[in-house]
Motif scaffolding. Structure first.
Motif, mmCIF file in Angstrom:
data_model
loop_
_atom_site.group_PDB
_atom_site.id
_atom_site.type_symbol
_atom_site.label_atom_id
_atom_site.label_comp_id
_atom_site.label_asym_id
_atom_site.label_seq_id
_atom_site.Cartn_x
_atom_site.Cartn_y
_atom_site.Cartn_z
ATOM 1 N N GLU A 63 25.873 53.284 39.707
ATOM 2 C CA GLU A 63 25.727 54.704 40.049
ATOM 3 C C GLU A 63 26.801 55.057 41.072
ATOM 4 N N ILE A 64 27.548 56.137 40.838
ATOM 5 C CA ILE A 64 28.651 56.525 41.715
ATOM 6 C C ILE A 64 28.398 57.907 42.298
ATOM 7 N N ASP A 65 28.370 57.985 43.632
ATOM 8 C CA ASP A 65 28.329 59.261 44.341
ATOM 9 C C ASP A 65 29.605 59.394 45.170
ATOM 10 N N ILE A 117 22.736 57.897 54.137
ATOM 11 C CA ILE A 117 23.182 58.694 52.987
ATOM 12 C C ILE A 117 22.622 58.114 51.694
ATOM 13 N N GLU A 118 22.680 56.796 51.568
ATOM 14 C CA GLU A 118 22.129 56.180 50.348
ATOM 15 C C GLU A 118 20.647 56.502 50.195
ATOM 16 N N GLU A 119 19.900 56.400 51.286
ATOM 17 C CA GLU A 119 18.459 56.659 51.206
ATOM 18 C C GLU A 119 18.172 58.078 50.708
ATOM 19 N N TYR A 136 24.719 50.627 43.627
ATOM 20 C CA TYR A 136 25.078 51.928 44.202
ATOM 21 C C TYR A 136 26.476 51.865 44.799
ATOM 22 N N PHE A 137 27.289 52.893 44.494
ATOM 23 C CA PHE A 137 28.715 52.953 44.837
ATOM 24 C C PHE A 137 28.946 54.330 45.455
ATOM 25 N N LEU A 138 29.371 54.367 46.724
ATOM 26 C CA LEU A 138 29.497 55.622 47.459
ATOM 27 C C LEU A 138 30.907 55.770 48.017
ATOM 28 N N VAL A 164 27.777 49.319 47.908
ATOM 29 C CA VAL A 164 29.126 49.289 48.472
ATOM 30 C C VAL A 164 29.543 50.710 48.817
ATOM 31 N N ALA A 165 30.423 50.847 49.812
ATOM 32 C CA ALA A 165 30.909 52.177 50.206
ATOM 33 C C ALA A 165 32.406 52.117 50.468
ATOM 34 N N PHE A 166 33.072 53.250 50.236
ATOM 35 C CA PHE A 166 34.518 53.350 50.410
ATOM 36 C C PHE A 166 34.849 54.616 51.198
ATOM 37 N N PHE A 167 35.965 54.555 51.918
ATOM 38 C CA PHE A 167 36.305 55.604 52.859
ATOM 39 C C PHE A 167 37.499 56.388 52.340
ATOM 40 N N GLY A 168 37.173 57.539 51.732
ATOM 41 C CA GLY A 168 38.149 58.315 50.988
ATOM 42 C C GLY A 168 39.326 58.799 51.804
ATOM 43 N N GLU A 169 39.092 59.170 53.047
ATOM 44 C CA GLU A 169 40.190 59.673 53.875
ATOM 45 C C GLU A 169 41.219 58.574 54.126
ATOM 46 N N THR A 170 40.741 57.363 54.376
ATOM 47 C CA THR A 170 41.650 56.244 54.631
ATOM 48 C C THR A 170 42.409 55.859 53.367
ATOM 49 N N ILE A 171 41.719 55.842 52.232
ATOM 50 C CA ILE A 171 42.387 55.551 50.964
ATOM 51 C C ILE A 171 43.479 56.581 50.697
#
Length: 264
Positions: A63-65, A117-119, A136-138, A164-171
């Motif tokens: 699942e991707i948010d 946020i996940e909750e 879950y992928f955020l 897992v979570a990723f930081f869009g601004e840094t990417i």
């Protein structure tokens, strides 16, 4: 005036009707409390065997948010799927269509923020008696805050056993500028790295089969130069100083670990 006999019959009928309605409500609907779910708040790597093997879960679904402006690229997702197919013993690996969620309008996010946020946003959980492992992928819209100066350079984290979570601004920052790696290459690399943690690498639930830990640095990362699980791979420094344009592979010892624990 209602006779005692008629009143008793009416009372019995009403009680029976109430019982039928009550039973119906307790066994239907998507939030059925009788369904047992996998504990999804364990530390990364605790469900490594469930990722790698097909004894209990034959399928894996992601699942991707994402927050506005930071939808992951299709090439990045495809790269992750290729990696999972290559290393997991699953009959089927699929990704739900990415869903945009509201920004929290923060300049940075701590691991506690991410968990909160996940909750609130996660929709799909693993049923203990089901056949599909749900992940879950955020992607959030700011930097990581680990309470240290180095946190703002982190691209992704594995924070629970199926999350897992990723930081869009840094990417976005790392992929901008002349000569910078394309976004999909950064994503493909970091997506694989963080999933590697939940697959048990390195030392995160997947011990080396010979009992040797010579390729583990003691901080859930690999000490072999050039390995996908090197600690620098989840930071922007790797892409500005080391990245040669190709997504790093797992070193042979990491692959041996996965295979010994039921992977490929």
């Amino acid at each position: 005036m209602i006779s005692i006999k008629r009143f008793s019959i009416l009372l019995a009928f009403c009680s029976l009707s109430l019982l039928i309605v009550s039973c119906s409500d307790s066994t239907t609907g998507p939030d059925d409390s009788s369904t047992t779910k996998l504990d999804s708040k364990q530390k990364p790597g605790n469900s490594a065997e469930l990722f790698l093997q097909d004894d209990q879960y034959t399928s894996l679904q992601v699942e991707i948010d994402y927050m506005p402006g930071h939808e992951p690229t299709q090439d990045g997702i495809d790269s992750l799927k290729t990696f999972l197919v290559q290393r997991l013993n699953k009959q089927n690996i699929s990704f739900r269509s990415p869903t945009q969620i509201d920004s929290r309008n923060q300049s940075s996010y701590t691991a506690a923020d991410i968990r909160s946020i996940e909750e609130n946003e996660r929709d799909h959980y693993t049923e203990s008696d089901g056949s599909t492992l749900q992940v879950y992928f955020l992607v959030v819209d700011a930097k990581y805050n680990d309470g240290d100066d180095g946190g703002s350079n982190v691209l992704g984290i594995a924070y629970w056993n199926t999350s897992v979570a990723f930081f869009g601004e840094t990417i976005e920052e790392v992929s901008s500028g002349i000569g910078a790696p394309p976004e999909e290459k950064i994503e493909g690399t970091v997506f694989r790295h963080e999933f590697g943690h939940n697959m048990g690498l390195t030392g995160n639930g997947t011990p080396h089969p010979s009992g040797q830990s010579n390729h583990q640095n003691g901080d859930a990362h690999c000490s072999v130069d050039g390995c996908l699980m090197e600690p620098a791979v989840e930071t922007g420094n790797f892409f500005t100083n080391t990245f040669d344009g190709d997504i790093p592979n797992l070193d042979p010892l990491c692959i041996e670990d996965l295979q010994a624990n039921g992977g490929k």
